[in-house]
Motif scaffolding. Structure first.
Motif, mmCIF file in Angstrom:
data_model
loop_
_atom_site.group_PDB
_atom_site.id
_atom_site.type_symbol
_atom_site.label_atom_id
_atom_site.label_comp_id
_atom_site.label_asym_id
_atom_site.label_seq_id
_atom_site.Cartn_x
_atom_site.Cartn_y
_atom_site.Cartn_z
ATOM 1 N N ALA A 109 0.820 -1.213 0.000
ATOM 2 C CA ALA A 109 0.000 0.000 0.000
ATOM 3 C C ALA A 109 0.850 1.258 0.000
ATOM 4 O O ALA A 109 0.522 2.246 -0.665
ATOM 5 C CB ALA A 109 -0.929 -0.007 1.221
ATOM 6 N N THR A 110 1.967 1.237 0.723
ATOM 7 C CA THR A 110 2.835 2.415 0.810
ATOM 8 C C THR A 110 3.584 2.654 -0.488
ATOM 9 O O THR A 110 3.660 3.792 -0.983
ATOM 10 C CB THR A 110 3.836 2.250 1.966
ATOM 11 O OG1 THR A 110 3.118 2.046 3.191
ATOM 12 C CG2 THR A 110 4.701 3.488 2.098
ATOM 13 N N LEU A 111 4.138 1.588 -1.066
ATOM 14 C CA LEU A 111 4.924 1.735 -2.293
ATOM 15 C C LEU A 111 4.073 2.192 -3.469
ATOM 16 O O LEU A 111 4.591 2.834 -4.401
ATOM 17 C CB LEU A 111 5.610 0.413 -2.630
ATOM 18 C CG LEU A 111 6.713 -0.042 -1.668
ATOM 19 C CD1 LEU A 111 7.314 -1.369 -2.114
ATOM 20 C CD2 LEU A 111 7.804 1.016 -1.556
ATOM 21 N N ILE A 112 2.796 1.879 -3.441
ATOM 22 C CA ILE A 112 1.903 2.314 -4.527
ATOM 23 C C ILE A 112 1.148 3.584 -4.141
ATOM 24 O O ILE A 112 0.995 4.497 -4.959
ATOM 25 C CB ILE A 112 0.907 1.196 -4.888
ATOM 26 C CG1 ILE A 112 1.661 -0.040 -5.383
ATOM 27 C CG2 ILE A 112 -0.075 1.678 -5.947
ATOM 28 C CD1 ILE A 112 0.759 -1.218 -5.693
ATOM 29 N N GLY A 113 0.702 3.672 -2.889
ATOM 30 C CA GLY A 113 -0.158 4.771 -2.475
ATOM 31 C C GLY A 113 0.525 6.127 -2.474
ATOM 32 O O GLY A 113 -0.048 7.121 -2.957
ATOM 33 N N ILE A 114 1.755 6.210 -1.933
ATOM 34 C CA ILE A 114 2.438 7.508 -1.868
ATOM 35 C C ILE A 114 2.771 8.044 -3.257
ATOM 36 O O ILE A 114 2.476 9.205 -3.562
ATOM 37 C CB ILE A 114 3.685 7.414 -0.966
ATOM 38 C CG1 ILE A 114 3.249 7.234 0.496
ATOM 39 C CG2 ILE A 114 4.561 8.655 -1.125
ATOM 40 C CD1 ILE A 114 4.404 7.140 1.468
ATOM 41 N N PRO A 115 3.402 7.257 -4.156
ATOM 42 C CA PRO A 115 3.618 7.783 -5.513
ATOM 43 C C PRO A 115 2.325 8.127 -6.236
ATOM 44 O O PRO A 115 2.258 9.128 -6.967
ATOM 45 C CB PRO A 115 4.357 6.633 -6.214
ATOM 46 C CG PRO A 115 4.985 5.857 -5.119
ATOM 47 C CD PRO A 115 4.026 5.939 -3.974
ATOM 48 N N LEU A 116 1.282 7.313 -6.032
ATOM 49 C CA LEU A 116 0.013 7.580 -6.707
ATOM 50 C C LEU A 116 -0.602 8.883 -6.211
ATOM 51 O O LEU A 116 -1.098 9.698 -7.010
ATOM 52 C CB LEU A 116 -0.951 6.418 -6.461
ATOM 53 C CG LEU A 116 -2.201 6.346 -7.333
ATOM 54 C CD1 LEU A 116 -1.809 6.157 -8.785
ATOM 55 C CD2 LEU A 116 -3.093 5.204 -6.882
ATOM 56 N N GLY A 117 -0.567 9.107 -4.900
ATOM 57 C CA GLY A 117 -1.084 10.358 -4.360
ATOM 58 C C GLY A 117 -0.265 11.557 -4.806
ATOM 59 O O GLY A 117 -0.820 12.635 -5.062
ATOM 60 N N THR A 118 1.045 11.377 -4.911
ATOM 61 C CA THR A 118 1.913 12.471 -5.364
ATOM 62 C C THR A 118 1.628 12.832 -6.818
ATOM 63 O O THR A 118 1.502 14.020 -7.171
ATOM 64 C CB THR A 118 3.389 12.063 -5.206
ATOM 65 O OG1 THR A 118 3.640 11.715 -3.836
ATOM 66 C CG2 THR A 118 4.308 13.203 -5.620
ATOM 67 N N LEU A 119 1.520 11.823 -7.674
ATOM 68 C CA LEU A 119 1.218 12.086 -9.083
ATOM 69 C C LEU A 119 -0.156 12.738 -9.236
ATOM 70 O O LEU A 119 -0.349 13.622 -10.082
ATOM 71 C CB LEU A 119 1.264 10.780 -9.870
ATOM 72 C CG LEU A 119 2.656 10.166 -10.072
ATOM 73 C CD1 LEU A 119 2.545 8.797 -10.726
ATOM 74 C CD2 LEU A 119 3.539 11.086 -10.916
ATOM 75 N N SER A 120 -1.101 12.311 -8.399
ATOM 76 C CA SER A 120 -2.429 12.911 -8.450
ATOM 77 C C SER A 120 -2.380 14.391 -8.092
ATOM 78 O O SER A 120 -3.057 15.220 -8.727
ATOM 79 C CB SER A 120 -3.362 12.162 -7.491
ATOM 80 O OG SER A 120 -4.641 12.756 -7.463
ATOM 81 N N ALA A 121 -1.572 14.747 -7.094
ATOM 82 C CA ALA A 121 -1.452 16.153 -6.699
ATOM 83 C C ALA A 121 -0.712 16.968 -7.753
ATOM 84 O O ALA A 121 -1.071 18.129 -8.017
ATOM 85 C CB ALA A 121 -0.723 16.243 -5.364
ATOM 86 N N VAL A 122 0.325 16.386 -8.343
ATOM 87 C CA VAL A 122 1.086 17.110 -9.375
ATOM 88 C C VAL A 122 0.198 17.426 -10.573
ATOM 89 O O VAL A 122 0.318 18.497 -11.186
ATOM 90 C CB VAL A 122 2.316 16.272 -9.797
ATOM 91 C CG1 VAL A 122 2.992 16.886 -11.022
ATOM 92 C CG2 VAL A 122 3.304 16.178 -8.651
#
Length: 336
Positions: A109-122
């Motif tokens: 969840a961490t390895l996918i969730g943090i990059p996914l949330g970051t890309l969503s914000a960018v």
């Protein structure tokens, strides 16, 4: 830092004591009588009374609780009233399976969730952002037991890609126990066949637990990154010509993941409770399955032990989360 650890450990003691009181009272006020369960359906009233005296069920509730607290303080969780085995042995046997499942789920969840949330914000308000928000809402709304059954139907019964149940292949056998984690122990033993089998067996239950955790982490990471990108230091670094990827993935992300790290710690406790249903569906021999068996057999000593162990784990995880906050944010470290 040392004083902080001592202070947090001391604060955890009354919390755990309160948990013990609440669980002890709730377990003993339920209609099921452990003495009757142990004696069996054909037992006479005299036999039931003898068992009640043997296990101390006839003593006042406060006296039973005082005896139990003394046993716990000495490291003795008592014997199972159903199997007559030491409860500590059962916990040692089942806890590693649950911890391995939760660690793999949180890692995924961490390895996918943090990059996914970051890309969503960018890509705020872009197509990717909208897709991520819809997917994360769905991940939070889906019922774990339903999702687990759907995964079994698709990947185990229809496609036959992954095993339906268990922790490792029956024909392969468990690796020599070092850590209790089959993935780690198989690597330490150099048994790649055991590692692959363990990985295939843990895949579906880990994905089941990881989906709602991933959705939570992604949403908090997105909010944190959006907030950080509005700060002056980001605009300054952009103005002086720092590469976009360096700003986002180093400076912005480091200042944004504190809220996500807090959620990871809280999710650990949530996954322990969710693991009860998931372990039952996938026949995973962990603490959740053991707790269900203890409840169904009115094994109150086992129920108390499971609750206490989960409480201790939750307290330790919260302390570790505060320490990680200090590593990520020097301002927090100064307050510890």
């Amino acid at each position: 830092m040392l004083l902080f650890l001592i202070r947090r450990l001391l604060l955890a003691i009354p919390a755990l004591l309160g948990l013990m009181v609440l669980t002890f009272v709730l377990v003993r006020v339920v209609p099921a009588d452990p003495a009757t369960t142990l004696a069996g359906e054909t037992a006479t009233p005299q036999q039931v009374q003898e068992i009640r005296r043997k296990y101390g069920f006839d003593r006042p509730l406060y006296e039973q609780f005082a005896i139990y607290v003394g046993q716990v303080a000495s490291g003795d969780l008592g014997n199972s009233v159903f199997s007559n085995r030491p409860v500590m042995d059962d916990v040692r046997r089942t806890l590693p399976a649950t911890l391995e499942l939760i660690f793999v789920s949180l890692l995924l969840a961490t390895l996918i969730g943090i990059p996914l949330g970051t890309l969503s914000a960018v890509h705020h308000n872009g197509l990717l952002d909208h897709v991520v928000r819809v997917v994360t809402v769905g991940g939070l709304a889906v019922a774990s037991f339903w999702f687990a059954i759907m995964l079994q139907l698709l990947f185990s019964m229809e496609l036959e890609w992954l095993p339906l149940r268990g922790r490792i292949g029956v024909n392969i056998g468990a690796p020599p126990s070092v850590t209790g984690f089959f993935l780690v122990d198989s690597l330490l033993a150099g048994r790649w066949d055991q590692f692959v089998s363990s990985l295939r067996h843990i895949a579906l239950p880990a994905i089941t637990l990881a989906v709602p955790a991933l959705a939570t982490i992604a949403r908090f990471a997105r909010v944190g990154v959006l907030d950080t990108m509005q700060r002056d230091f980001v605009q300054y670094e952009t103005a002086v010509g720092y590469p976009r990827h360096r700003i986002v993935w180093i400076y912005v992300l480091r200042n944004s993941v504190i809220a996500a790290v807090t959620q990871i710690g809280l999710l650990f406790g949530a996954l322990v409770s969710s693991a009860v249903a998931v372990e039952a569906i996938f026949d995973w021999p962990g603490l959740g399955s053991y707790a269900v068996q203890a409840i169904l057999s009115s094994d109150y000593k086992a129920v108390l032990a499971v609750t206490l162990v989960v409480g201790v784990i939750y307290a330790v995880i919260n302390i570790l989360v505060d320490l990680v906050h200090g590593l990520l944010d020097p301002r927090v470290a100064e307050q510890l």
